[in-house]
Design a protein around this motif. Sequence first.
Motif, PDB file in Angstrom:
ATOM      1  N   GLU A 144       0.826  -1.207   0.000  1.00 37.25           N
ATOM      2  CA  GLU A 144       0.000   0.000   0.000  1.00 37.25           C
ATOM      3  C   GLU A 144       0.865   1.265   0.000  1.00 37.25           C
ATOM      4  O   GLU A 144       0.502   2.285   0.586  1.00 37.25           O
ATOM      5  N   ALA A 145       1.995   1.214  -0.688  1.00 33.56           N
ATOM      6  CA  ALA A 145       2.914   2.352  -0.702  1.00 33.56           C
ATOM      7  C   ALA A 145       2.258   3.626  -1.236  1.00 33.56           C
ATOM      8  O   ALA A 145       2.574   4.733  -0.790  1.00 33.56           O
ATOM      9  N   LEU A 146       1.332   3.494  -2.173  1.00 33.53           N
ATOM     10  CA  LEU A 146       0.702   4.661  -2.781  1.00 33.53           C
ATOM     11  C   LEU A 146      -0.453   5.216  -1.952  1.00 33.53           C
ATOM     12  O   LEU A 146      -0.946   6.316  -2.229  1.00 33.53           O
ATOM     13  N   ASN A 147      -0.877   4.464  -0.932  1.00 34.99           N
ATOM     14  CA  ASN A 147      -2.061   4.861  -0.169  1.00 34.99           C
ATOM     15  C   ASN A 147      -1.804   5.139   1.307  1.00 34.99           C
ATOM     16  O   ASN A 147      -2.496   5.943   1.922  1.00 34.99           O
ATOM     17  N   ILE A 148      -0.820   4.455   1.897  1.00 34.87           N
ATOM     18  CA  ILE A 148      -0.757   4.375   3.353  1.00 34.87           C
ATOM     19  C   ILE A 148      -0.492   5.714   4.028  1.00 34.87           C
ATOM     20  O   ILE A 148      -1.119   6.036   5.051  1.00 34.87           O
ATOM     21  N   GLN A 149       0.406   6.533   3.499  1.00 37.16           N
ATOM     22  CA  GLN A 149       0.729   7.788   4.162  1.00 37.16           C
ATOM     23  C   GLN A 149      -0.462   8.741   4.151  1.00 37.16           C
ATOM     24  O   GLN A 149      -0.778   9.386   5.159  1.00 37.16           O
ATOM     25  N   LYS A 150      -1.135   8.827   3.030  1.00 35.93           N
ATOM     26  CA  LYS A 150      -2.322   9.680   2.918  1.00 35.93           C
ATOM     27  C   LYS A 150      -3.416   9.210   3.869  1.00 35.93           C
ATOM     28  O   LYS A 150      -4.077  10.013   4.520  1.00 35.93           O
ATOM     29  N   MET A 151      -3.574   7.893   3.961  1.00 32.43           N
ATOM     30  CA  MET A 151      -4.590   7.342   4.852  1.00 32.43           C
ATOM     31  C   MET A 151      -4.299   7.688   6.302  1.00 32.43           C
ATOM     32  O   MET A 151      -5.186   8.077   7.070  1.00 32.43           O
ATOM     33  N   LEU A 152      -3.029   7.588   6.721  1.00 33.85           N
ATOM     34  CA  LEU A 152      -2.664   7.871   8.112  1.00 33.85           C
ATOM     35  C   LEU A 152      -2.753   9.366   8.430  1.00 33.85           C
ATOM     36  O   LEU A 152      -3.089   9.748   9.553  1.00 33.85           O
ATOM     37  N   CYS A 153      -2.477  10.217   7.464  1.00 36.75           N
ATOM     38  CA  CYS A 153      -2.661  11.664   7.659  1.00 36.75           C
ATOM     39  C   CYS A 153      -4.124  11.979   7.912  1.00 36.75           C
ATOM     40  O   CYS A 153      -4.463  12.776   8.788  1.00 36.75           O
ATOM     41  N   ARG A 154      -4.986  11.353   7.135  1.00 39.77           N
ATOM     42  CA  ARG A 154      -6.434  11.534   7.318  1.00 39.77           C
ATOM     43  C   ARG A 154      -6.871  11.018   8.690  1.00 39.77           C
ATOM     44  O   ARG A 154      -7.675  11.649   9.369  1.00 39.77           O
ATOM     45  N   LEU A 155      -6.315   9.907   9.107  1.00 38.32           N
ATOM     46  CA  LEU A 155      -6.633   9.341  10.417  1.00 38.32           C
ATOM     47  C   LEU A 155      -6.234  10.307  11.529  1.00 38.32           C
ATOM     48  O   LEU A 155      -6.993  10.527  12.476  1.00 38.32           O
TER      49      LEU A 155
END
Length: 229
Positions: free
Chosen positions: A12-23
């Motif tokens: 999930e390299a393309l998704n994980i950082q954005k997801m955690l910022c949103r979290l």
Amino acid sequence: MKVLVIVPAFNEALNIQKMLCRLAQEAPHADYVVINDCSTDNTEEILKENGLHYISLPVNLGIGGGIQTGYKYGVEKGYDIIIQQDGDGQHDPKYIKDVCAPIEQGEADIVIGSRFINREGFQSSGIRRLGIRFLSRLVRLKCGTVIKDVTSGYRAVSRRYAGFFAAHYPADYPEPEAIVSASLAGARIREVPVIMKSREFGSSSINLRRSVYYMIKVSLAILLCRKES
């Protein structure tokens, strides 16, 4: 209450950082742990370079083993509520308060974020919805629990049943079977409406061939599921 969000991640390299910022924006009170399930892309590199909280598994355990690892960690650290959220960004963290509320109020042990109550947002494909309805009827037949979105991975679990899942969690395509095993163990299960998004990057691991295997495997697992001692 102490809240932990488990985020299983495989490539999930393309998704994980954005997801955690949103979290972090939507649920600053909640802790999180990413379970990096032996990703073959640079998921772990991104997590490490950005100082994000993660556990990397030495071998690929699949979604069930990854989530069970998160439950074991959460139970050991004494969290009151443990939430499952996918690492692909489909689950919106703004609904964390909604899935936690019935547990905090003592009304439920497990709360499932459901796409199919208000029927808003991403609803999956027509073929998958037919499969979900079939599995929903099978779950109701097996344990009498009525759940519309039995394959939803957006869930909140009380401390008691986090301990149950830490000890007993299905290994492969676990979501419907986990509902049945927890229900047979006495869990009060509820659904609350959420809006999910379609995956922005990457693709689902469930293709047509795996969908057929999924339906056969999960159906048999539900029918054969028994109360854990």
